[in-house]
Write a protein that holds these residues in place. Structure first.
Motif, PDB file in Angstrom:
ATOM      1  N   LEU A 674     -12.153   9.962  -9.403  1.00 38.96           N
ATOM      2  CA  LEU A 674     -13.088   8.836  -9.311  1.00 38.96           C
ATOM      3  C   LEU A 674     -13.514   8.537  -7.878  1.00 38.96           C
ATOM      4  O   LEU A 674     -14.514   7.848  -7.669  1.00 38.96           O
ATOM      5  CB  LEU A 674     -12.465   7.581  -9.928  1.00 38.96           C
ATOM      6  CG  LEU A 674     -12.040   7.683 -11.402  1.00 38.96           C
ATOM      7  CD1 LEU A 674     -11.519   6.339 -11.892  1.00 38.96           C
ATOM      8  CD2 LEU A 674     -13.195   8.155 -12.265  1.00 38.96           C
ATOM      9  N   VAL A 675     -12.767   9.028  -6.903  1.00 42.19           N
ATOM     10  CA  VAL A 675     -13.087   8.673  -5.512  1.00 42.19           C
ATOM     11  C   VAL A 675     -13.193   9.903  -4.628  1.00 42.19           C
ATOM     12  O   VAL A 675     -13.199   9.793  -3.401  1.00 42.19           O
ATOM     13  CB  VAL A 675     -12.009   7.725  -4.928  1.00 42.19           C
ATOM     14  CG1 VAL A 675     -11.976   6.421  -5.691  1.00 42.19           C
ATOM     15  CG2 VAL A 675     -10.629   8.385  -4.946  1.00 42.19           C
ATOM     16  N   LYS A 676     -13.296  11.090  -5.237  1.00 43.28           N
ATOM     17  CA  LYS A 676     -13.198  12.314  -4.438  1.00 43.28           C
ATOM     18  C   LYS A 676     -14.397  12.551  -3.530  1.00 43.28           C
ATOM     19  O   LYS A 676     -14.300  13.314  -2.578  1.00 43.28           O
ATOM     20  CB  LYS A 676     -12.997  13.529  -5.349  1.00 43.28           C
ATOM     21  CG  LYS A 676     -14.182  13.837  -6.254  1.00 43.28           C
ATOM     22  CD  LYS A 676     -13.904  15.071  -7.082  1.00 43.28           C
ATOM     23  CE  LYS A 676     -15.095  15.419  -7.967  1.00 43.28           C
ATOM     24  NZ  LYS A 676     -14.855  16.636  -8.756  1.00 43.28           N
ATOM     25  N   THR A 677     -15.530  11.927  -3.788  1.00 48.55           N
ATOM     26  CA  THR A 677     -16.699  12.156  -2.936  1.00 48.55           C
ATOM     27  C   THR A 677     -17.353  10.843  -2.574  1.00 48.55           C
ATOM     28  O   THR A 677     -17.435   9.923  -3.396  1.00 48.55           O
ATOM     29  CB  THR A 677     -17.760  13.036  -3.638  1.00 48.55           C
ATOM     30  OG1 THR A 677     -18.144  12.420  -4.881  1.00 48.55           O
ATOM     31  CG2 THR A 677     -17.215  14.415  -3.928  1.00 48.55           C
ATOM     32  N   GLY A 678     -17.790  10.771  -1.320  1.00 48.81           N
ATOM     33  CA  GLY A 678     -18.691   9.697  -0.902  1.00 48.81           C
ATOM     34  C   GLY A 678     -18.058   8.409  -0.457  1.00 48.81           C
ATOM     35  O   GLY A 678     -18.608   7.724   0.399  1.00 48.81           O
ATOM     36  N   LEU A 679     -16.905   8.035  -0.993  1.00 48.10           N
ATOM     37  CA  LEU A 679     -16.333   6.736  -0.665  1.00 48.10           C
ATOM     38  C   LEU A 679     -15.557   6.815   0.646  1.00 48.10           C
ATOM     39  O   LEU A 679     -14.750   7.723   0.857  1.00 48.10           O
ATOM     40  CB  LEU A 679     -15.397   6.268  -1.781  1.00 48.10           C
ATOM     41  CG  LEU A 679     -16.047   5.983  -3.140  1.00 48.10           C
ATOM     42  CD1 LEU A 679     -15.025   5.426  -4.103  1.00 48.10           C
ATOM     43  CD2 LEU A 679     -17.204   5.023  -2.993  1.00 48.10           C
ATOM     44  N   ASP A 680     -15.797   5.850   1.510  1.00 47.98           N
ATOM     45  CA  ASP A 680     -15.056   5.752   2.765  1.00 47.98           C
ATOM     46  C   ASP A 680     -13.988   4.672   2.588  1.00 47.98           C
ATOM     47  O   ASP A 680     -14.266   3.485   2.723  1.00 47.98           O
ATOM     48  CB  ASP A 680     -15.996   5.389   3.920  1.00 47.98           C
ATOM     49  CG  ASP A 680     -17.063   6.449   4.143  1.00 47.98           C
ATOM     50  OD1 ASP A 680     -16.811   7.606   3.781  1.00 47.98           O
ATOM     51  OD2 ASP A 680     -18.134   6.109   4.684  1.00 47.98           O
ATOM     52  N   LEU A 681     -12.763   5.091   2.306  1.00 51.49           N
ATOM     53  CA  LEU A 681     -11.681   4.150   2.028  1.00 51.49           C
ATOM     54  C   LEU A 681     -10.844   3.948   3.290  1.00 51.49           C
ATOM     55  O   LEU A 681      -9.642   4.255   3.336  1.00 51.49           O
ATOM     56  CB  LEU A 681     -10.826   4.667   0.866  1.00 51.49           C
ATOM     57  CG  LEU A 681     -11.604   4.946  -0.430  1.00 51.49           C
ATOM     58  CD1 LEU A 681     -10.687   5.459  -1.510  1.00 51.49           C
ATOM     59  CD2 LEU A 681     -12.331   3.698  -0.905  1.00 51.49           C
ATOM     60  N   LEU A 682     -11.480   3.431   4.328  1.00 48.22           N
ATOM     61  CA  LEU A 682     -10.828   3.289   5.625  1.00 48.22           C
ATOM     62  C   LEU A 682      -9.703   2.263   5.603  1.00 48.22           C
ATOM     63  O   LEU A 682      -8.826   2.294   6.470  1.00 48.22           O
ATOM     64  CB  LEU A 682     -11.866   2.894   6.682  1.00 48.22           C
ATOM     65  CG  LEU A 682     -13.037   3.871   6.884  1.00 48.22           C
ATOM     66  CD1 LEU A 682     -14.012   3.316   7.907  1.00 48.22           C
ATOM     67  CD2 LEU A 682     -12.533   5.232   7.318  1.00 48.22           C
ATOM     68  N   ASP A 683      -9.724   1.362   4.628  1.00 48.40           N
ATOM     69  CA  ASP A 683      -8.701   0.319   4.577  1.00 48.40           C
ATOM     70  C   ASP A 683      -7.389   0.806   3.985  1.00 48.40           C
ATOM     71  O   ASP A 683      -6.433   0.035   3.910  1.00 48.40           O
ATOM     72  CB  ASP A 683      -9.216  -0.871   3.742  1.00 48.40           C
ATOM     73  CG  ASP A 683     -10.421  -1.532   4.379  1.00 48.40           C
ATOM     74  OD1 ASP A 683     -10.241  -2.151   5.442  1.00 48.40           O
ATOM     75  OD2 ASP A 683     -11.529  -1.409   3.841  1.00 48.40           O
ATOM     76  N   PHE A 684      -7.328   2.081   3.580  1.00 44.91           N
ATOM     77  CA  PHE A 684      -6.123   2.621   2.955  1.00 44.91           C
ATOM     78  C   PHE A 684      -5.636   3.835   3.754  1.00 44.91           C
ATOM     79  O   PHE A 684      -5.869   4.981   3.378  1.00 44.91           O
ATOM     80  CB  PHE A 684      -6.407   3.012   1.504  1.00 44.91           C
ATOM     81  CG  PHE A 684      -6.815   1.856   0.647  1.00 44.91           C
ATOM     82  CD1 PHE A 684      -5.885   1.134  -0.071  1.00 44.91           C
ATOM     83  CD2 PHE A 684      -8.153   1.466   0.587  1.00 44.91           C
ATOM     84  CE1 PHE A 684      -6.255   0.045  -0.853  1.00 44.91           C
ATOM     85  CE2 PHE A 684      -8.541   0.391  -0.187  1.00 44.91           C
ATOM     86  CZ  PHE A 684      -7.585  -0.330  -0.905  1.00 44.91           C
ATOM     87  N   PRO A 685      -4.929   3.594   4.870  1.00 43.52           N
ATOM     88  CA  PRO A 685      -4.495   4.712   5.701  1.00 43.52           C
ATOM     89  C   PRO A 685      -3.356   5.534   5.105  1.00 43.52           C
ATOM     90  O   PRO A 685      -3.052   6.615   5.607  1.00 43.52           O
ATOM     91  CB  PRO A 685      -4.058   4.029   6.997  1.00 43.52           C
ATOM     92  CG  PRO A 685      -3.668   2.649   6.588  1.00 43.52           C
ATOM     93  CD  PRO A 685      -4.579   2.281   5.454  1.00 43.52           C
ATOM     94  N   THR A 686      -2.719   5.019   4.063  1.00 47.19           N
ATOM     95  CA  THR A 686      -1.654   5.762   3.392  1.00 47.19           C
ATOM     96  C   THR A 686      -2.123   6.162   1.999  1.00 47.19           C
ATOM     97  O   THR A 686      -2.614   5.319   1.237  1.00 47.19           O
ATOM     98  CB  THR A 686      -0.368   4.925   3.287  1.00 47.19           C
ATOM     99  OG1 THR A 686       0.055   4.548   4.598  1.00 47.19           O
ATOM    100  CG2 THR A 686       0.744   5.724   2.606  1.00 47.19           C
ATOM    101  N   ILE A 687      -1.986   7.448   1.674  1.00 48.33           N
ATOM    102  CA  ILE A 687      -2.385   7.974   0.367  1.00 48.33           C
ATOM    103  C   ILE A 687      -1.184   8.683  -0.255  1.00 48.33           C
ATOM    104  O   ILE A 687      -0.538   9.500   0.412  1.00 48.33           O
ATOM    105  CB  ILE A 687      -3.569   8.940   0.497  1.00 48.33           C
ATOM    106  CG1 ILE A 687      -4.802   8.197   1.012  1.00 48.33           C
ATOM    107  CG2 ILE A 687      -3.873   9.622  -0.836  1.00 48.33           C
ATOM    108  CD1 ILE A 687      -6.003   9.102   1.258  1.00 48.33           C
ATOM    109  N   ILE A 688      -0.885   8.371  -1.508  1.00 45.93           N
ATOM    110  CA  ILE A 688       0.244   8.983  -2.209  1.00 45.93           C
ATOM    111  C   ILE A 688      -0.266   9.658  -3.475  1.00 45.93           C
ATOM    112  O   ILE A 688      -0.913   9.012  -4.309  1.00 45.93           O
ATOM    113  CB  ILE A 688       1.321   7.943  -2.558  1.00 45.93           C
ATOM    114  CG1 ILE A 688       1.868   7.288  -1.279  1.00 45.93           C
ATOM    115  CG2 ILE A 688       2.466   8.591  -3.335  1.00 45.93           C
ATOM    116  CD1 ILE A 688       2.875   6.187  -1.536  1.00 45.93           C
TER     117      ILE A 688
END
Length: 774
Positions: A674-688
């Motif tokens: 759902l978020v693999k392209t285009g979205l800039d999720l700068l507020d989430f520096p940790t991804i699990i």
């Protein structure tokens, strides 16, 4: 270790390690390589004029981005190649580089019209960035019901020889590009008398006539008949569900239709529905505004200039909307476009049939790896558009997914003449399947698997039966890279941007131990299903493969519910495993966590303590939906969790995430698709990643969602997997495919999954890393 033999001064052969040989003669080898394969563009020879053109943009590219633009324009303009590829890591600003390249081509070669194929949720992001970057740019969005009307307007301008004063950009949504039109059969019924001969009881011939209301052409009244001469009735004709022409005059026996008529939707209803997409406006408020100002006034305002709608005033000169409402509306209107036309026609078909070839100078294909499949409608539509323009620019962050044939159809659509020149052509049936296999044989890796079985007694002899099958494996040969990737591709990695623009990036794999009872049940499940699969494959029955793999991958994460694995064909139960963990809260209101869930909570709490928000990925959001359970588990630990589901429209997901950040959520839980392209999720520096799936494109795109230009915090990506399980095997395979993908991206494998890649220390990779000084 492989070795190299050289001759010393006394002609005595001396054997040294190949890695030592590379280390000693690295500079000479690189100089020889550059001499035999000179680069298209060199930094010291950058065009001053092109740099000045980029400096005139309202937003100027970074130095590394400017060099990419210089390189791709040198390839397309100076070398006159038909296509080029910007293979840039996620977050490096591919949109910005493509816009800058188009602006350079506009000034140097008068490339005025640029056609952009974009994922549907990025259409308005493209429009926003173009208007913020290019002076005097005109942007046409071809993503709504008015697409046909805008293309007709463009055709009229071409007919009147109206040249645009500045660069024009036509942004075509990927779904709209391949979307067909609505049609229905159109014919008249004509009475046809049929003669039938029959015998009575006395044996005499009796002639009878029957009347049939047969399908006929409305222009020439020719009756449509089958191969045996029988006329078609209306029911029989409509049942064929395909467009047919009259055999007599060749006029179509069908016509276009407006789908809104079938649903009886009025013009007022469509305007009202469009208004309800704007924040702070509901059905009641929309009805009040329509009653006050009229349908035509509101529709004209939304279609021509939606920004004026924000400043709407009543009869006394007062603003209809408050300042707070206006701010929310302005933010939403940047991603919305309104059209109230009813026409629908496949945009690709219109461009091919009714616009002159080379009407568009440059085709920019965003997320171009999405068009690699042979038979996909969007891939074929992209190929049609590529044949109608002067130049093609492909943008991607993951050029290939590990297999050589990932590139074949994309290359054939963008570099058709080059592929035909190399002998990859369609066969007599118009298929590229044989050519794709030949490409795989020439440049990929094919494994031949031999299976030997004890055979029964034959009439003349006894012997073993040997069967051979061929299957593809991850890998792309250096000859293919040299021929099809390096001459047409500009590479850019985030770490190449420099100037301390980006923070540190770290990937980590964490292996989780199962609980004792969980391990016992998994081993039982694994041994039973593996034995059943082995038995089925021995009989050449592959129907169990998908069921077994899915069950073994999913069960460790979904073992809070009973698992019954059935044979997909016979429906027999292969094994039943009861739930290992409770799926409901106990009398203390606490849900028992699995080891991976406990580790997830531990990690999220640690990140929250550091003031960092976490993005959590799970691939099980459908039949085995884990999001409700994970949400409860994280919430009981004191974390505020939001779940992004597929029901949220793609174009609204960025606003959805921003809203959750503003409201103080600690975690966003979603499927990486759902978020693999285009979205800039700068507020989430940790991804699990709780699971990764098998799609390399999705994994690599989703992993870099927050590591982009503008990120100020160090980014950490964590992969969780159960030890000695199918999950570990899956991650190992992904590591191998990522290694191949990165090798065609101008990069050496450097992933958190490398620890699982048993082949990561191969001689080729070790030598390449040493050669480039990695």
């Amino acid at each position: 270790m492989e070795q190299a033999t050289i001759n010393t001064l006394n002609n005595a052969p001396k054997t040294i390690a190949l890695t030592d040989f590379i280390a000693e003669f690295k500079d000479s080898l690189l100089a020889s390589l550059n001499a035999s394969n000179p680069p298209v563009y060199q930094v010291e020879k950058a065009s001053v004029n092109r740099q000045q053109i980029m400096d005139s943009l309202m937003r100027k590219p970074f130095s590394a981005q400017a060099h990419v633009v210089q390189a791709i324009t040198t390839l397309l303009l100076d070398n006159n190649e038909p296509a080029g590829i910007i293979n840039a890591e996620m977050g490096t600003g591919k949109t910005m580089m493509a816009i800058a390249a188009s602006y350079v081509m506009f000034h140097e070669e008068n490339y005025r019209r640029h056609l952009i194929i974009s994922p549907p949720h990025l259409v308005y992001k493209w429009r926003r960035e173009i208007l913020q970057t290019v002076p005097n740019a005109k942007v046409w969005v071809l993503n709504g019901a008015d697409t046909l009307m805008k293309l007709l307007l463009l055709r009229d301008e071409l007919g009147d020889h109206i040249e645009p004063s500045g660069p024009e950009y036509f942004i075509l949504g990927r779904v709209r590009m391949r979307m067909g039109y609505h049609w229905r059969n159109a014919f008249v019924l004509k009475k046809v008398y049929q003669k039938h001969n029959a015998h009575n009881d006395k044996g005499d011939v009796i002639t009878r006539y029957t009347t049939i209301h047969a399908v006929s052409c409305a222009d020439c009244f020719h009756v449509y008949r089958d191969d045996e001469g029988e006329p078609y009735s209306a029911d029989r004709f409509n049942a064929m569900e395909r467009r047919i022409k009259c055999p007599g005059c060749h006029k179509p026996l069908w016509t276009l239709m407006r789908p809104t008529r079938a649903t009886k939707t009025t013009f007022r209803d469509r305007v009202k529905k469009s208004m309800c997409q704007i924040p702070t406006i509901g059905p009641v408020r929309a009805e009040t505004l329509l009653s006050t100002f009229g349908d035509d006034f509101i529709s004209d305002m939304l279609s021509d200039n939606a920004a004026d709608f924000v400043n709407l005033m009543d009869s006394s000169g007062e603003f209809v909307f408050t300042d707070k409402q206006a701010r929310r509306m302005e933010r939403a209107l940047a991603n919305l476009e309104f059209g109230f036309g009813e026409g629908a026609y496949q945009a690709t078909e219109f461009i091919k049939r009714y616009l002159p070839k080379d009407c568009f100078d440059l085709l920019i294909v965003d997320e171009s790896h999405e068009y690699k499949n042979q038979s996909s409608a969007q891939g074929q539509a992209m190929g049609v558009l590529a044949s109608q323009v002067k130049k093609v620019l492909l943008l991607t962050g993951t050029l290939m997914g590990g297999y050589a044939d990932d590139l074949f159809f994309l290359l054939f659509r963008a570099l058709t003449s080059k592929m035909i020149e190399d002998g990859y052509t369609v066969n007599g049936r118009g298929s590229l399947g044989v050519a794709a296999m030949k490409f795989m044989e020439d440049h990929g890796i094919l494994k031949q698997v031999f299976t030997e079985r004890d055979s029964v007694s034959h009439k003349t002899a006894k012997g073993n039966q040997v069967t051979k099958r061929t299957q593809k494996a991850p890998g792309f040969g250096p000859k293919g890279i040299l021929r099809y990737v390096l001459p047409y591709t500009v590479f850019l990695r985030l770490k190449d941007i420099g100037d301390n623009i980006l923070p540190n990036y770290e990937e980590q794999y964490i292996e989780v131990h199962m609980s004792e009872y969980q391990r016992e049940e998994y081993d039982k499940l694994s041994s039973t299903l593996t034995a059943a699969l082995r038995s089925a494959l021995a009989k050449r029955d592959t129907t169990l493969m998908g069921v077994v793999l899915n069950a073994l991958l999913a069960w460790p994460d979904c073992c809070a519910r009973d698992e019954e694995v059935r044979h997909p064909r016979t429906k027999d139960t292969l094994i039943f495993v009861p739930a290992v963990f409770d799926n409901e809260p106990n009398h203390f209101g606490i849900i028992e966590c699995s080891p991976k869930e406990a580790r997830l909570v531990e990690l999220c709490l640690a990140e929250k303590a550091k003031g960092r928000k976490t993005l959590v990925y799970t691939t099980y959001t459908g039949t085995r939906d884990l999001t409700p359970r994970l949400r409860l588990i994280l919430a009981q630990a004191g974390l505020k969790v939001a779940v992004l589901k597929s029901s949220e429209p793609p174009e609204k997901r960025e606003d959805w995430v921003m809203d959750k950040v503003d409201r103080g959520f600690d975690i966003v839980l979603t499927n990486p698709e759902l978020v693999k392209t285009g979205l800039d999720l700068l507020d989430f520096p940790t991804i699990i990643f709780l699971q990764t799936g098998f799609n390399v494109y999705t994994l690599q795109q989703a992993a870099k969602r927050s590591f982009r230009i503008g990120q100020k915090n160090d980014v950490k990506v964590i992969y969780l997997g159960y030890e000695n399980s199918a999950q570990t095997s899956c991650l190992s395979l992904m590591a191998q495919k990522i290694a191949v993908s990165q090798s065609t991206s101008g990069d050496m494998p450097d992933s958190g999954l490398d620890i699982l890649n048993s082949e990561s220390d191969s001689v080729e990779v070790a030598l390449a890393k040493q050669l480039i000084g990695a």
